[in-house]
Design a protein around this motif. Structure first.
Motif, mmCIF file in Angstrom:
data_model
loop_
_atom_site.group_PDB
_atom_site.id
_atom_site.type_symbol
_atom_site.label_atom_id
_atom_site.label_comp_id
_atom_site.label_asym_id
_atom_site.label_seq_id
_atom_site.Cartn_x
_atom_site.Cartn_y
_atom_site.Cartn_z
ATOM 1 N N GLU A 114 -4.862 -5.321 7.733
ATOM 2 C CA GLU A 114 -4.109 -6.514 8.102
ATOM 3 C C GLU A 114 -2.920 -6.734 7.178
ATOM 4 O OE1 GLU A 114 -4.645 -8.021 10.915
ATOM 5 O OE2 GLU A 114 -6.274 -6.597 11.224
ATOM 6 N N THR A 115 -2.963 -6.192 5.981
ATOM 7 C CA THR A 115 -1.847 -6.333 5.045
ATOM 8 C C THR A 115 -0.818 -5.217 5.229
ATOM 9 O OG1 THR A 115 -3.275 -7.394 3.408
ATOM 10 C CG2 THR A 115 -1.219 -6.420 2.604
ATOM 11 N N TYR A 116 -1.291 -3.971 5.322
ATOM 12 C CA TYR A 116 -0.360 -2.841 5.294
ATOM 13 C C TYR A 116 -0.140 -2.178 6.658
ATOM 14 C CZ TYR A 116 -0.985 -3.210 0.247
ATOM 15 O OH TYR A 116 -1.023 -3.673 -1.055
ATOM 16 N N ARG A 117 -1.049 -2.393 7.604
ATOM 17 C CA ARG A 117 -0.913 -1.857 8.957
ATOM 18 C C ARG A 117 -0.809 -0.331 8.967
ATOM 19 N NH1 ARG A 117 -2.527 -6.166 11.561
ATOM 20 N NH2 ARG A 117 -1.717 -5.231 13.498
ATOM 21 N N LEU A 118 -1.644 0.311 8.175
ATOM 22 C CA LEU A 118 -1.604 1.774 8.088
ATOM 23 C C LEU A 118 -2.744 2.438 8.850
ATOM 24 C CD1 LEU A 118 -0.731 2.197 4.286
ATOM 25 C CD2 LEU A 118 0.828 2.166 6.252
ATOM 26 N N LEU A 147 1.517 2.633 -3.451
ATOM 27 C CA LEU A 147 1.620 3.685 -2.456
ATOM 28 C C LEU A 147 1.560 3.111 -1.047
ATOM 29 C CD1 LEU A 147 1.747 6.661 -1.694
ATOM 30 C CD2 LEU A 147 -0.745 6.774 -1.951
ATOM 31 N N ALA A 148 0.635 2.198 -0.804
ATOM 32 C CA ALA A 148 0.539 1.580 0.521
ATOM 33 C C ALA A 148 1.816 0.820 0.856
ATOM 34 C CB ALA A 148 -0.667 0.646 0.569
ATOM 35 N N GLY A 149 2.417 0.156 -0.127
ATOM 36 C CA GLY A 149 3.669 -0.555 0.115
ATOM 37 C C GLY A 149 4.802 0.380 0.481
ATOM 38 N N ILE A 150 4.863 1.519 -0.193
ATOM 39 C CA ILE A 150 5.894 2.520 0.127
ATOM 40 C C ILE A 150 5.701 3.027 1.556
ATOM 41 C CG2 ILE A 150 6.713 4.844 -0.422
ATOM 42 C CD1 ILE A 150 6.052 4.183 -3.384
ATOM 43 N N GLU A 174 12.319 1.479 6.727
ATOM 44 C CA GLU A 174 13.029 0.807 5.643
ATOM 45 C C GLU A 174 12.939 1.626 4.361
ATOM 46 O OE1 GLU A 174 11.460 -3.580 7.238
ATOM 47 O OE2 GLU A 174 10.717 -2.708 5.365
ATOM 48 N N ALA A 175 13.935 1.438 3.508
ATOM 49 C CA ALA A 175 13.865 2.029 2.174
ATOM 50 C C ALA A 175 12.792 1.311 1.371
ATOM 51 C CB ALA A 175 15.211 1.908 1.472
ATOM 52 N N PRO A 176 11.929 2.046 0.680
ATOM 53 C CA PRO A 176 10.895 1.378 -0.125
ATOM 54 C C PRO A 176 11.504 0.689 -1.320
ATOM 55 C CG PRO A 176 10.856 3.736 -0.498
ATOM 56 C CD PRO A 176 11.837 3.507 0.609
#
Length: 466
Positions: free
Chosen positions: A252-256, A304-307, A315-317
């Protein structure tokens, strides 16, 4: 070049006892850390010839009355500086008993940091491709061989006269010069990753001068260096489910992805997309390398998850990701790994290895099996690699994670077998690269008892997770 005023040195002529004059450290420095310079031969076959300066640091025992000796420390690499490492270790929560028992001694290995740093003068792209590129076809291997040749030739052209002498065996000899300058009959040692190989090479060259050795996340001497680094392929596959489960629990936070398999599918989708269309300089190769490196520690999972999340959104990390490898690190890494041993040179060898590892370890296998500059290194090794034997006193404790992405678990098992009765292996049911201190209470207790009390376990040990 060392900064004037921060370091002073006492030069030792051939046959004289080397000296270190201790003074202040480069700024910023940790409280209590003192630094100095030791002059050592560039070529130990000519001890009275050209010299280079090794930057050394010391954090004195917190309780001189309980001091039992010195503990030399090395962070790995090869290519990593270690001048600040005594303070880093002290701040990572090692027990007070360890700080009471030893002077912690760090150093920048020859060619690294403030110890006559080497350069290859590589471009940003070359800094990345020095570690391999992901080959989809045999022609991709040929293309990478061309890039590797350019890097190797540039390193030899720019590296200077010291380059052929930046080897593990010479760094081990530097360690013994440090021991001698400190006035110690024997040293204890704590090395991580590449530092484990440096430690066992030292022990083979100077067996009577070793005390208690802690080897954390071991490299296997019989795999240096081609097969050791090829192990990054299976290592990544073993470690990735830890990150996949972490990310899936935070979908739910990162949608990975909601499952490990879905997170894995996201990885391949992103890698393929970035192969075709890079984002902010991040292509598929950079993405694969970045992901592999961030698997070294659970603490890196949020970054890593944010990147990934930014890249998935096109988008650019954020700029908070891991720094790109620096020229001195890459130059030092290549100098050692190419100078220690000969690498295979046949393109057919690499094409076969890539085809095999791409199928077995699809995340990064076609990258870590590919050609590197060592396959095209113009300089032959000046010495044969060190043979590690099972003969000698029991002075090694090996810590090895089951899911280490960099030095895979089997590397620790192989080193344990090579050392025989001289070593004990602690198997740790954890993921990541690097254990002591703070990753696992059981491993912490065993390592501290060994270094402080000299209590080597009677047999190999198992540490459960947590």
């Amino acid at each position: 070049m060392l900064v004037a005023g921060l370091f002073t040195s006492g030069a030792a002529a051939a046959g004289e006892t080397p000296e270190i004059e201790w003074g202040s450290c480069p700024s910023p420095s940790a409280p209590g850390l003192e630094c100095g310079v030791l002059r050592v031969p560039v070529d130990y076959r000519e001890p009275g010839g050209a010299q280079l300066e090794i930057a050394v640091s010391r954090l004195r025992s917190a309780d001189p009355a309980r001091r039992r000796g010195v503990l030399l420390v090395n962070p790995g690499g090869p290519g990593l500086a270690g001048l600040d490492l005594p303070a880093v270790i002290a701040n990572r929560g090692v027990p007070r008993s360890l700080l009471d028992s030893y002077d912690l001694v760090g150093f920048d290995p020859r060619g690294i940091g403030r110890s006559a740093p080497v350069t290859c003068d590589l471009s940003p792209e070359q800094l990345t491709t020095a570690f391999g590129t992901y080959a989809h076809t045999p022609d991709d291997v040929v293309a990478q061989a061309g890039r590797a040749t350019e890097i190797a030739e540039k390193c030899v052209a720019k590296g200077g006269d010291n380059l052929p002498h930046l080897t593990t065996r010479n760094t081990a000899r530097d360690l013994d010069r440090i021991r001698e300058a400190l006035g110690e009959r024997r040293i204890s040692y704590f090395g991580t990753s590449y530092g484990t190989y440096l430690g066992v090479v030292y022990a083979e060259l100077f067996p009577a001068r070793t005390d208690r050795f802690l080897l954390d996340s071991a490299a296997s001497p019989d795999l240096v260096w081609r097969e050791q680094f090829r192990g990054w392929g299976p290592g990544t596959e073993l470690r990735f489910p830890d990150f996949g489960a972490w990310a899936a629990a935070r979908h739910e936070t990162y949608r990975l992805g909601r499952t490990v398999d879905e997170v894995r599918a996201t990885y391949f989708a992103l890698a393929g997309r970035l192969d075709r269309t890079p984002i902010a300089g991040i292509n598929g190769d950079v993405f694969r390398q970045l992901t592999r490196f961030q698997l070294y520690s659970d603490a890196a999972f949020p970054a890593l998850a944010g990147i990934w999340q930014h890249l998935a959104n096109g988008e650019a990390p954020p700029p908070s990701g891991p720094p790109a490898p620096g020229d001195n690190f890459v130059a030092g890494y290549l100098a050692v790994t190419c100078g220690d041993v000969r690498w295979p040179t046949s393109l057919a060898h690499y094409q076969h290895a890539v085809r095999t590892d791409r199928a077995r370890y699809p995340m990064v296998g076609a990258m870590t099996a590919n050609v590197t500059p060592c396959a095209r290194w113009p300089l032959a090794p000046r010495e044969a690699p060190t043979e590690i034997s099972g003969h000698g006193p029991a002075r090694f404790l090996i810590l090895q994670n089951l899911r280490d992405p960099a030095t895979v678990y089997s590397s620790g098992v192989r080193l344990r077998a090579q050392l025989g009765g001289r070593a004990r292996l602690v198997t740790v049911d954890e993921g990541g690269h690097g254990i002591y201190p703070g990753l696992n209470p059981c491993a912490d207790e065993l390592a501290t008892r060994w270094l402080v009390d000299g209590a080597l376990p009677a047999g190999d040990q198992w540490c459960t997770s947590g």
